[in-house]
Design an enzyme around this catalytic site. Sequence first.
Site, PDB file in Angstrom:
ATOM      1  N   ASP A 106      11.035   3.995   3.899  1.00  0.00           N
ATOM      2  CA  ASP A 106       9.728   3.695   3.334  1.00  0.00           C
ATOM      3  C   ASP A 106       8.729   4.704   3.929  1.00  0.00           C
ATOM      4  O   ASP A 106       9.031   5.368   4.921  1.00  0.00           O
ATOM      5  CB  ASP A 106       9.353   2.260   3.723  1.00  0.00           C
ATOM      6  CG  ASP A 106       7.950   1.889   3.305  1.00  0.00           C
ATOM      7  OD1 ASP A 106       7.557   2.245   2.190  1.00  0.00           O
ATOM      8  OD2 ASP A 106       7.253   1.235   4.107  1.00  0.00           O
ATOM      9  N   THR A 111       4.682   4.205   3.925  1.00  0.00           N
ATOM     10  CA  THR A 111       3.535   3.548   4.557  1.00  0.00           C
ATOM     11  C   THR A 111       4.008   2.539   5.592  1.00  0.00           C
ATOM     12  O   THR A 111       4.763   1.632   5.290  1.00  0.00           O
ATOM     13  CB  THR A 111       2.677   2.838   3.489  1.00  0.00           C
ATOM     14  OG1 THR A 111       2.302   3.793   2.497  1.00  0.00           O
ATOM     15  CG2 THR A 111       1.430   2.243   4.112  1.00  0.00           C
ATOM     16  N   PHE A 133     -11.213  -5.850  -6.893  1.00  0.00           N
ATOM     17  CA  PHE A 133     -10.189  -4.821  -7.082  1.00  0.00           C
ATOM     18  C   PHE A 133      -8.854  -5.477  -7.405  1.00  0.00           C
ATOM     19  O   PHE A 133      -8.444  -6.428  -6.747  1.00  0.00           O
ATOM     20  CB  PHE A 133     -10.066  -3.986  -5.804  1.00  0.00           C
ATOM     21  CG  PHE A 133      -9.165  -2.790  -5.941  1.00  0.00           C
ATOM     22  CD1 PHE A 133      -9.699  -1.540  -6.224  1.00  0.00           C
ATOM     23  CD2 PHE A 133      -7.796  -2.905  -5.797  1.00  0.00           C
ATOM     24  CE1 PHE A 133      -8.877  -0.430  -6.352  1.00  0.00           C
ATOM     25  CE2 PHE A 133      -6.969  -1.807  -5.921  1.00  0.00           C
ATOM     26  CZ  PHE A 133      -7.511  -0.562  -6.198  1.00  0.00           C
ATOM     27  N   ASP A 164       9.152  -1.456   6.899  1.00  0.00           N
ATOM     28  CA  ASP A 164       8.390  -2.389   7.741  1.00  0.00           C
ATOM     29  C   ASP A 164       7.766  -3.544   6.973  1.00  0.00           C
ATOM     30  O   ASP A 164       7.170  -4.423   7.587  1.00  0.00           O
ATOM     31  CB  ASP A 164       7.274  -1.628   8.480  1.00  0.00           C
ATOM     32  CG  ASP A 164       6.159  -1.224   7.537  1.00  0.00           C
ATOM     33  OD1 ASP A 164       6.458  -0.868   6.381  1.00  0.00           O
ATOM     34  OD2 ASP A 164       4.986  -1.275   7.945  1.00  0.00           O
TER      35      ASP A 164
END
Length: 1213
Positions: free
Chosen positions: A424, A426, A606, A867
Amino acid sequence: MTRGRIRARLRRSHLYTFSCLRPSATEEGAHPIEGPGYSRIVHCNQPLMHKKKPLNYRSNNISTTKYNFLTFLPKALYEQFHRVANLYFLGAAIISLTPLSPFSAVSMIAPLAFVVGLSMAKEALEDWRRFMQDMKVNSRKVKVHQGEGIFDNRPWQKIQVGDVVKVEKDQFFPSDLLLLSSSYEDGICYVETMNLDGETNLKVKRALEVTLPLDEDEAFKNFSGTIKCEDPNPSLYTFIGNLEYDRQVYPLDPSQILLRDSKLRNTAFIYGVVIFTGHDSKVMQNATKSPSKRSTIERKMDYIIYVLFSILLVISLISSIGFAVKTKFYMPDWWYLRPDDTTDYYNPKKPVISGVSHLVTALILYGYLIPISLYVSIEVVKVLQASFINQDIQMYDEETGNCAQARTSNLNEELGQVDTILSDKTGTLTCNQMDFLKCSIAGTPYGVRSSEVELAAAQQMANDLEDQAVERSSVSRQKGKQEIELETVVTSKDEKDQKTPIKGFSFEDDRMTEGNWLKEPNADVVMLFCRILAICHTAIPELNEETGSYTYEAESPDEGSFLVAAREFGFEFFKRTQSSVYIHEKYSSSGQAIEREYKILNMLEFTSKRKRMTVIVRDEDGQILLLCKGADSIIFDRLSKNGRLYEPDTTKHLNEYGEAGLRTLALAYRKLEESEYSAWNTEFQKAKTSIGADRETMLEKAADMMERELILVGATAVEDKLQKGVPQCIDKLAQAGLKLWVLTGDKMETAINIGFACSLLRQGMKQICITGINSDAKEVIKENVMMQITNASQMIKLEKDPHAAFALIIDGKTLAYALEDDLKMQFLGLAVDCASVICCRVSPKQKALVTRLVKEGTGKTTLAIGDGANDVGMIQEADIGVGISGVEGMQAVMASDFSVAQFRFLERLLVVHGHWCYKRIAQMVCYFFYKNIAFGLTLFYFEAFTGFSGQSVYDDWYMILFNVVLTSLPVISLGVFEQDVSSEVCLQFPALYQQGPRNLFFDWYRILGWMGNGLYSSLIIFFLNIIIFYDQAFRAGGQTADMAALGTTMFTCIIWALNCQIALTMSHFTWIQHLLIWGSIATWYLFLLVYGMFSPTISGNAYKILVEALAPAPIYWTATLLVTVACNLPYLAHISFQRCFHPMDHHIIQEIKYYKKDVEDQRMWSRERSKARQKTKIGFTARVDAKIRQLRGRLQRKQPSSLDANSPMSPPS
C-alpha cells in the site's frame, strides 16, 4: 447545571446536507418491516423480556477462542490426528497392545503421548491468551440504566438487548446501539470508526427528533418503546428498522446506529438502547477467520513424508514376503521351534497369513523412518524464532513504542522465500501525516521549503553536476562542489534557525508569516484565502491549556493542516456555536486583533463523489458568501468568466506541486444576493426534508445549482510525508532481488511522484502508462487495453539495451479489464517483465485480486504489506501478510501474520530474520530425515540378517529416548541459533537473501542428498559393527558379543555419528549448542549407567551392561570411534570440496570474516559487497549504476575522438 446535561450545546443537524438529514418521521415514512430477515423485536428499557422464548437473544459476551472447557479435548485431538504421521503412530500404538507388536506398548505410546501432549499444550496456551484478551474486553465497564432513572457501571458481558446505556467521551460502544440523544441539543454525536474501516476521519451520527428530550438520567424513568428491525447481518453501512414510540412509528436508518468497537469523540455523552449484542453485532458478524496458511517447506514436507511412507511400505512388504518364504520353506526344518504345535503366525501351512501378520509387525518396527517428533520440534523452534523476532531491538519504534510482532509462527521460514512484495502507499510508504507546505494565492506562489520529492530531485541534480564536473578541469570541478556545499550549508543554517516544528505545518515563507501578507499586492485576496481555510470545514476546536493554543479535531488530516496553516497566518478558528464560527484575526489593516463571527447558513460537505466542500456564511456586514474548496478539476469547471483571472498561473503552480509529490486543492468563493440565496434555500430545504428514492438526486441538483459562477482565489499543497528510511529500505530489498508492486487508491500523478521519491522510478526509466479510453462500449475499451498491453510487451521484447528499465503504471478502471480471465495472464506477463509496477486508484477488492493473480500466476511467494482496513483483503490473500501498526487502526495488524511499526523494518524482517529462519528450518528438516533414515534402516538390516524374525536389535527404552531426548535437543538448537552469517553481514550482503527464493537449501537435490547420507550412515553403522563383532572375542574371557551388547554398541555409534554430523552442519556455535550436542552424548552414557543399575526385571538384558560389559571392552570404544569417523568422513570431504572449488556466497563471507580480511583489506571487502549485489533496476543503487554507465559512455566517446585527433594520419588543422 442539571444532572447529565451540558448547557453550552450546539444544534448542528441543519449544517449537514447528506449524512445528517432529518425528514419528518411519520406513519407514512416508516419502513415496511416484514418477511424473512426482518424478525428482530427489541423492547426498549425492558431487557428481561428478551430472555424469554421466542426471543432469547445472545448475550454480549464475546469469545474468539478456538476451544472451551468441554470442546478442547475432542477438538485438539482431532487437530493432532489430522496429521498423517500422528495418525500412523496412533495406529502403531494401538497395535502395540497386541502380540503382533515388536515393541512394548510403553515404547510406542510414550513418545506419541509426549509429542501430542506438547502440541496440545501449545494450542492450549495460545487459546488461553485469546481467552484473556476476550476477558479484558468483556470486563470493560459502561453505565447502564438500573431503573428509576439511576445509571450504574456494569461489565460489557452483562449488557442485554433492550438495555439503555450511557457512553461517555472517548469510550467505545459496548454493542450496536440506537442513538437516542447526546450532549448536543439536536442529538448530533461524533464517532471514530478506525477499528471498523481504518478511517481516522470522524463520522457524524444523529438521533431522531422525537427522542431528543431523553437527554438526562431521570428522563429514562418511564421510558419504553419497541424497535422492529433487520436480523443480525454483517453489513456495516446499512440498517433498516422502525421505532414505535408514543403511539407513532418512526423510520430508522444507519445514521442513528452506533456500532460496537467504534469510539465516541468530541461529544460529552450519548444515551442509546442496545439492539445487537455480542456475536450478533455487525463488527462480530464481519469477523472472519484468517485463512489457513502453510509455508512452502511445510507443504513440501508432506511429500517427503509420503516418500518415507512409500519406503516404509516397500521394506515392510520385502520383510513380510521374506518372512512368508522363510515360514513356508524353512520352518519345517527348524524342529526346535515346534512347527507342528504353533500359532497361525508361524504356521508353515499358512504362509499368507504369516506374511500379512508380519506386514503389520514390520510397519511398526520400521516406523522410526517417520520422524514422530518432527512436527513438535518444528513448532517449538518456530515459537522460539518468533520470540526472537518480537524481541529484536533493531525493529523497535521509539515514536510509537511498538515492536515487531510475529502473530503466527507458522510462516517464519516463508519470510526468507519472498519473491514479490505488494505494498500500500498511504500510511505504509508515506506517514498519512499531512503537512501544509506550499500555496498559490492570486497567481503568486508561496512557500520556499522543498518537499521530499524535490529534495530527491535536487540530490540527483547534484549528482549530475558532479558527473559533468569530471569532464571539466579540476578547478571547475572544485567550483561545482563548492556551489553544492554552499547550498547545503545555507539549508542547514536555515534548519538550525527554525522554530519548534509545528505538527501539520511545514510552511516557510516570510511573506506570509508575522502579518507580512498585509504588504502583498493582493492582500485582500490573501485575507480571503485565509478566511476560506478558517471557515470552510467541520472541525471542532479544543483549547490546550498548557500551551494556550487551539488544536483541532478534524474529519481528515488535510482539514486539520488547513486550520493550523490559517492559525499560523493569523486567522485562528477558536469557537463554534449553534450556528456560527468565530475567527480570531490577529492582523488587520488597523493593526489590531479582531474577533469575527460568521453565521453558517448551509454546509454542503465533502464526499468522494462531489470532491468538494462548500459553506454558505453571512459575515458581520450582512454579506452572504459561498466559500468552496475541492479538487482543481471540479473547481475549474465551475468558475465564472470573471473568476478565471488567476487560472493560468494557478494551473502552472498546481502542476509543479503535483510533480513535487504534493496533494492539492483549489479554493474559490462567490458573493450571493439575499434574494438569490432565499430562493435557492427554499428549494434546498424542500429537497432536504423530502422522503423518497430521488431525495439524494434532488439534493445534489440543488447543491450543483449554487456551486456555480465561482471566483478562483488560489490553491493549497500539502505533503503526505514518506516514512523514515523508506527509500533506503526499497533499495536494500531491490538489491536482495525482490520485486515491489505499489497498489494505491491515490491518483496517478501522486503515485508517480511518490515512486520517484522512493526510487521506484527514475529518470531514464521508460514508463508504460496503461489507461482506458472514453467510451460507453465496454468491448471497445477492453480491446484498447489489450492492444496497449500487447504493444508494451512487444516493445520490451524488442529492446536491445540490457540496462533498459521499464515501469508499468495502470489505473483502477483499466485494471478492472486487465484482471478479466482472458486478459489477466497477458497483463501479468507484462508486469513481471517490468522493473516496477504501480497500480493507481485501486479498490480494496482489486488489491486482493492483483495479489491473487501474482501469487497464483507466478507460483512464487508473495508478501502484502499495508496499514488500513482497505488492505485486509490483500494481506489475507498473500502468502505472508504484514500489517503496519500505524495511525489507521488495527484492522490490518489483526488480519496479518506479522506486524511492524514502519515499512523500513521490513528490510530486517526479511533480509535478516527471513534468511535465518529459512536456512534453519530447511537444514533442520533435512537433518531430521537424515537421522531417522540412518536409525530406522538399521532395524531393517538386522531383521533381514535374522531371518525376518521381527526382532528389534535395540532395547525398548533406547527407542523411546532416541527421538524424545537424545537427538531432539541438538536439532532444536540448530533451528533456533544457527547463523551462516551475522545480521550485519546479512544487511551488507542482501544478495544472500536469494538463497531462499531460489530454494537452495530445500530442493529435491539437497533433500535426496541428505537421505542418501542417511542411507550410507545406516549401512556403515550396521555392517561395520557386524564385521567387527561377528567373529571377534568381546570380553577378556573370549566370549563373543550377544544381541544386547551389539545393539547397545550400534546405538552408541548412532548417537555419536548423528550428533557429530549436526556439529559439522552448524556454522555458528554458542555455549547452548555445545551443551546440547555434547550433553546429549553424555546423557546417553548416564542413562546406560542408571538404567543398568535397575533390577533385571526392569532393565532386562541391559542390566549393568555399561559397567560390566561395554566399558571394560576396548573393542566397544574402538568401534564407536571408527564408525563415527566413517559415517562423517564423506560429508566432511563434500563440504571441503565445495568450499574450495564451488563455494557458495556465505562460504566466501565466512572465510573473509574468519581471516579478518574485512578489517585488514577494506577495499577488497567493498569489492566483494559490490559483486554480491543483485543486479537491480530500481532503488537508489540502480540510479547510481545508471550514472556510472552514463559517465563511462561519455569517457568512451571522448577517448576515440582524442585518439583520432592525435593520430599521425589525421589531416593538419
